[in-house]
Design a protein around this motif. Sequence first.
Motif, PDB file in Angstrom:
ATOM      1  N   ARG A  55      -2.463  37.388  68.159  1.00 40.43           N
ATOM      2  CA  ARG A  55      -3.101  36.065  68.427  1.00 40.43           C
ATOM      3  C   ARG A  55      -2.164  35.010  68.501  1.00 40.43           C
ATOM      4  NH1 ARG A  55      -8.284  35.605  64.648  1.00 40.43           N
ATOM      5  NH2 ARG A  55      -8.286  33.491  66.137  1.00 40.43           N
ATOM      6  N   LEU A  56      -1.266  35.080  67.392  1.00 45.81           N
ATOM      7  CA  LEU A  56      -0.330  33.731  67.356  1.00 45.81           C
ATOM      8  C   LEU A  56       0.696  33.632  68.347  1.00 45.81           C
ATOM      9  CD1 LEU A  56       0.719  31.200  65.677  1.00 45.81           C
ATOM     10  CD2 LEU A  56       2.121  32.650  64.503  1.00 45.81           C
ATOM     11  N   SER A  57       1.194  35.029  68.782  1.00 49.05           N
ATOM     12  CA  SER A  57       2.098  35.011  69.984  1.00 49.05           C
ATOM     13  C   SER A  57       1.643  34.647  71.245  1.00 49.05           C
ATOM     14  CB  SER A  57       2.618  36.504  69.950  1.00 49.05           C
ATOM     15  OG  SER A  57       1.746  37.390  70.222  1.00 49.05           O
ATOM     16  N   ARG A  58       0.083  35.046  71.490  1.00 46.38           N
ATOM     17  CA  ARG A  58      -0.367  34.658  72.787  1.00 46.38           C
ATOM     18  C   ARG A  58      -1.215  33.288  72.822  1.00 46.38           C
ATOM     19  NH1 ARG A  58      -1.459  39.399  75.714  1.00 46.38           N
ATOM     20  NH2 ARG A  58      -0.683  41.369  74.659  1.00 46.38           N
ATOM     21  N   ALA A  59      -1.124  32.829  71.825  1.00 46.37           N
ATOM     22  CA  ALA A  59      -1.776  31.380  71.562  1.00 46.37           C
ATOM     23  C   ALA A  59      -1.061  30.676  72.665  1.00 46.37           C
ATOM     24  CB  ALA A  59      -1.909  30.767  70.248  1.00 46.37           C
ATOM     25  N   SER A  60      -1.695  29.445  73.070  1.00 41.29           N
ATOM     26  CA  SER A  60      -1.030  28.435  73.918  1.00 41.29           C
ATOM     27  C   SER A  60       0.068  27.591  73.064  1.00 41.29           C
ATOM     28  CB  SER A  60      -2.119  27.563  74.448  1.00 41.29           C
ATOM     29  OG  SER A  60      -1.682  26.454  74.960  1.00 41.29           O
ATOM     30  N   THR A  61       1.074  27.516  73.839  1.00 39.57           N
ATOM     31  CA  THR A  61       2.068  26.545  73.186  1.00 39.57           C
ATOM     32  C   THR A  61       1.948  25.180  73.323  1.00 39.57           C
ATOM     33  OG1 THR A  61       3.502  26.741  75.241  1.00 39.57           O
ATOM     34  CG2 THR A  61       3.653  28.480  73.709  1.00 39.57           C
ATOM     35  N   ASP A  62       0.759  24.724  73.983  1.00 37.36           N
ATOM     36  CA  ASP A  62       0.471  23.261  73.994  1.00 37.36           C
ATOM     37  C   ASP A  62      -0.220  22.910  72.711  1.00 37.36           C
ATOM     38  OD1 ASP A  62       0.221  20.878  74.680  1.00 37.36           O
ATOM     39  OD2 ASP A  62      -1.231  21.149  76.409  1.00 37.36           O
ATOM     40  N   ALA A  63       0.712  22.832  71.523  1.00 38.02           N
ATOM     41  CA  ALA A  63       0.015  22.481  70.267  1.00 38.02           C
ATOM     42  C   ALA A  63       1.160  21.911  69.372  1.00 38.02           C
ATOM     43  CB  ALA A  63      -0.766  23.688  69.502  1.00 38.02           C
ATOM     44  N   PRO A  64       0.622  20.906  68.553  1.00 32.10           N
ATOM     45  CA  PRO A  64       1.673  20.295  67.878  1.00 32.10           C
ATOM     46  C   PRO A  64       2.308  21.053  66.886  1.00 32.10           C
ATOM     47  CG  PRO A  64      -0.411  19.418  67.191  1.00 32.10           C
ATOM     48  CD  PRO A  64      -0.784  20.384  68.472  1.00 32.10           C
ATOM     49  N   SER A  65       3.344  20.932  66.473  1.00 29.93           N
ATOM     50  CA  SER A  65       4.147  21.562  65.125  1.00 29.93           C
ATOM     51  C   SER A  65       3.404  21.544  63.983  1.00 29.93           C
ATOM     52  CB  SER A  65       5.531  21.186  65.043  1.00 29.93           C
ATOM     53  OG  SER A  65       6.012  21.930  63.763  1.00 29.93           O
ATOM     54  N   ALA A  66       3.510  22.250  63.053  1.00 28.52           N
ATOM     55  CA  ALA A  66       2.497  22.160  61.803  1.00 28.52           C
ATOM     56  C   ALA A  66       3.305  21.014  61.013  1.00 28.52           C
ATOM     57  CB  ALA A  66       2.699  23.378  61.043  1.00 28.52           C
ATOM     58  N   HIS A  67       4.361  20.699  61.141  1.00 23.69           N
ATOM     59  CA  HIS A  67       5.116  19.694  60.133  1.00 23.69           C
ATOM     60  C   HIS A  67       5.702  18.452  61.066  1.00 23.69           C
ATOM     61  CE1 HIS A  67       4.780  22.882  57.331  1.00 23.69           C
ATOM     62  NE2 HIS A  67       5.415  23.604  57.945  1.00 23.69           N
ATOM     63  N   VAL A  68       5.693  18.480  62.134  1.00 25.13           N
ATOM     64  CA  VAL A  68       6.551  17.195  62.772  1.00 25.13           C
ATOM     65  C   VAL A  68       5.736  17.185  64.379  1.00 25.13           C
ATOM     66  CG1 VAL A  68       8.675  16.450  64.005  1.00 25.13           C
ATOM     67  CG2 VAL A  68       8.854  17.959  61.772  1.00 25.13           C
ATOM     68  N   ASP A  69       5.496  15.793  64.235  1.00 22.44           N
ATOM     69  CA  ASP A  69       4.884  15.474  65.682  1.00 22.44           C
ATOM     70  C   ASP A  69       5.692  15.078  66.675  1.00 22.44           C
ATOM     71  OD1 ASP A  69       3.007  14.905  67.574  1.00 22.44           O
ATOM     72  OD2 ASP A  69       2.348  13.007  66.639  1.00 22.44           O
ATOM     73  N   THR A  70       6.242  15.712  67.674  1.00 21.65           N
ATOM     74  CA  THR A  70       6.951  15.496  68.715  1.00 21.65           C
ATOM     75  C   THR A  70       6.378  14.731  69.864  1.00 21.65           C
ATOM     76  OG1 THR A  70       8.510  17.087  67.754  1.00 21.65           O
ATOM     77  CG2 THR A  70       9.026  16.164  69.944  1.00 21.65           C
ATOM     78  N   THR A  71       6.909  13.875  70.365  1.00 20.70           N
ATOM     79  CA  THR A  71       6.311  13.096  71.376  1.00 20.70           C
ATOM     80  C   THR A  71       7.457  12.953  72.581  1.00 20.70           C
ATOM     81  OG1 THR A  71       4.793  11.639  70.139  1.00 20.70           O
ATOM     82  CG2 THR A  71       5.042  11.185  72.509  1.00 20.70           C
ATOM     83  N   VAL A  72       7.263  13.497  73.741  1.00 21.93           N
ATOM     84  CA  VAL A  72       8.173  13.502  74.853  1.00 21.93           C
ATOM     85  C   VAL A  72       7.571  12.471  76.004  1.00 21.93           C
ATOM     86  CG1 VAL A  72       9.684  14.599  76.598  1.00 21.93           C
ATOM     87  CG2 VAL A  72       8.907  15.735  74.446  1.00 21.93           C
ATOM     88  N   SER A  73       8.410  11.305  76.296  1.00 17.79           N
ATOM     89  CA  SER A  73       7.883  10.442  77.004  1.00 17.79           C
ATOM     90  C   SER A  73       8.893  10.048  78.174  1.00 17.79           C
ATOM     91  CB  SER A  73       7.388   9.170  76.323  1.00 17.79           C
ATOM     92  OG  SER A  73       8.440   8.720  75.557  1.00 17.79           O
ATOM     93  N   ALA A  74       8.529   9.254  79.117  1.00 18.17           N
ATOM     94  CA  ALA A  74       9.424   8.857  80.271  1.00 18.17           C
ATOM     95  C   ALA A  74       9.560   7.443  80.075  1.00 18.17           C
ATOM     96  CB  ALA A  74       9.149   9.258  81.450  1.00 18.17           C
TER      97      ALA A  74
END
Length: 699
Positions: free
Chosen positions: A175-194
Amino acid sequence: MTAERAPRWGSTLDSVVVYAQGAVCRRLARGSVPPDGRVRVTGLPRSVDPGSLRARVLSAPGVRVTEARVDVEAEPLDTGTPDALRREVERLSDEYAAAQGRRDRQLGLIEEVRALRPVPSARKREDPHRRTPVDAWLELADFVDERLTGLHTRLVELEEALRRVEHEFTVATDRLSRASTDAPSAHVDTTVSAVLTLDGTGDAETVVEGEVELELEYGVPGAVWVPAYRLTHRQGDDTGHLVLRASVAQRTGEDWSGVRIGLATADLRRRTDLPRLRSLRIGRRQPAPAPSGWREPPAGLADLFTGYDAAGPRPAATAAPVAVGAGSASGPLPPPPPAPLGYGGPATAHPVPGGADGAAPDDRAQPVRSRPGGRPRTGGRSFAGSPGAMAPAAPGRAAPPPPPSSSPPPSSSPAPAPAVGPPQPSGAELDYAALVLCGPDEQGGRRGRLFPGSPFDAVAAEYRRRAEAVAALPLPGHAVRPRESAGSFDHRFDATARADIPSDGTWHTISVGEIPVGLRTEYLCVPSMEQTVYATLVLSNATDQALLAGPVEVTVDDDFLLTAALPTLAPGGVRRVGLGPAEGVRVTRRTNLRESASGLRGNTTVLDHRVHVELANRLARPVTVEVHERVPVTSEPDVRIEERADWTAPEDGAGPEDHAPGTRVWRVNLPAGGTAALDGGYEIRIPAGKALVGGNRRS
């Protein structure tokens, strides 16, 4: 106002075009522009390709984007951030390890008890042998049996518990391998912006106070698709519906929710940059002109670090902050990427890009800004890069550099001569937004110079590696990859409705749209092989796009019939799709052979073959039956074949399939409940001293 304090605009994913591998996403953002024109648009995925970023203004005439670059920010999350699925996997992993440890300890106890046996005490050579009581042997055996029985009973319980925990752990891991990757990490919040810089050519007040709508376009890896079809047909009708569907799998790091989907067969990784054509001159050789925008390194550059070197070695730090984009987060540094080629070498003085420590007077008056996607705007001036042979790089990407070393590697071949002429930069070296100023700890003449690089390249490469794993997914049945079926042509299909595709790396089927095709029902039989009539659907592509190869689900009269493999159908092409035997149409075939001699002296053998075929239509509608026969084909000059029938040879390219040599066709229109009789035949004339291979008699 700096980039960190620039206003943040939220963005929504509007459309995605999925290519053979990879996708191009389009986002829309809206907001008010600050006076300095710097804005930050958030929402980009972690696997975005920085060199593919493009931006343009939609709703404000006279406003344009003069700079666009990808920026990454990271900050630690609170301890209460929910991550239930990952924590469940960790909990089950601990339980599985504990259950396995208990099972192993039980096996150890069983081996210890099983090893119990009576051991005689040591005796001297002159002492006689002592007898052991039988009761002692029996008591020890009973103890071992009783103990082993209890241990094995406990072992069965432990193994059952281990199997149960292992099953739960496997399910949670899947279930974890098939879960969506559109989720924040458990420890670090990464924001990608332009980070964008807007500039107006008209009234400045309009730019500041007006609301601007932006369009961002960027490429991401980790998306594939294959075509599929659904064909609906009703018996007795010459019409049908062919619906194009697509199986899409993506692991780009963002869920595609309510977006317009486009499907293209082109190769997204194919280079499209134009080659640079250099002029050839005849005459006396002249020295190459010095490139504008470059200058020699300032004199005494190494003396700037004399005080730093005199202070002694730098103390080792236990932890160093990781600089990611404009923000920072505490944590161990990732392994540094190999150092790319820089501007200028350690032993020669070559031009370096003009920076804060001095530039030509004419260059300071015209600052260089990068275009969207990392391409610099040179303003008509030519630039050059480091000396030596350099592999050309794609726009916005650095060429693969050699690993740095303090001493040249041993080699038996002589060192190549240094290149003559002005330095030639790559596309990455002209991306000024990605240049990094090397610090005083760098070696090999890199200190105080600008080199292409990014502090988060290693992390982004790991995200892209995980995303590209979807290319190895097993294909659905009868599916063919679009690059294999499209050939040398590229096609694009746009879905009529919006769709949702999560970023879980599994196949999801969406409907693209209905394709107008010509459809008619025909019946086909080859009575010489099998006296059965088969129903077929003849598909003709009436569009200007090819129908790619893929599985087609055939539904007749609202009943699913079969799943067949549809080959690539070019515009104007015709293909048959079999529907199985037609019980309502019967065929019967009888043959007759008569052998005789002819000629003045009977020196020619005549083999007269007669074929009689009867057809009967038991359906309530008229049908068209195509009967296939085959006559012999000879290459011998003294063998003649004469046909006596009203059948015809199929025309080249007229039929939906290729025919074998000697094929003959009858096309008969049978009314409802009608019958028909077909008579045909051929004569084979051969010399009397010869015979057909396998015998003269044929069925």
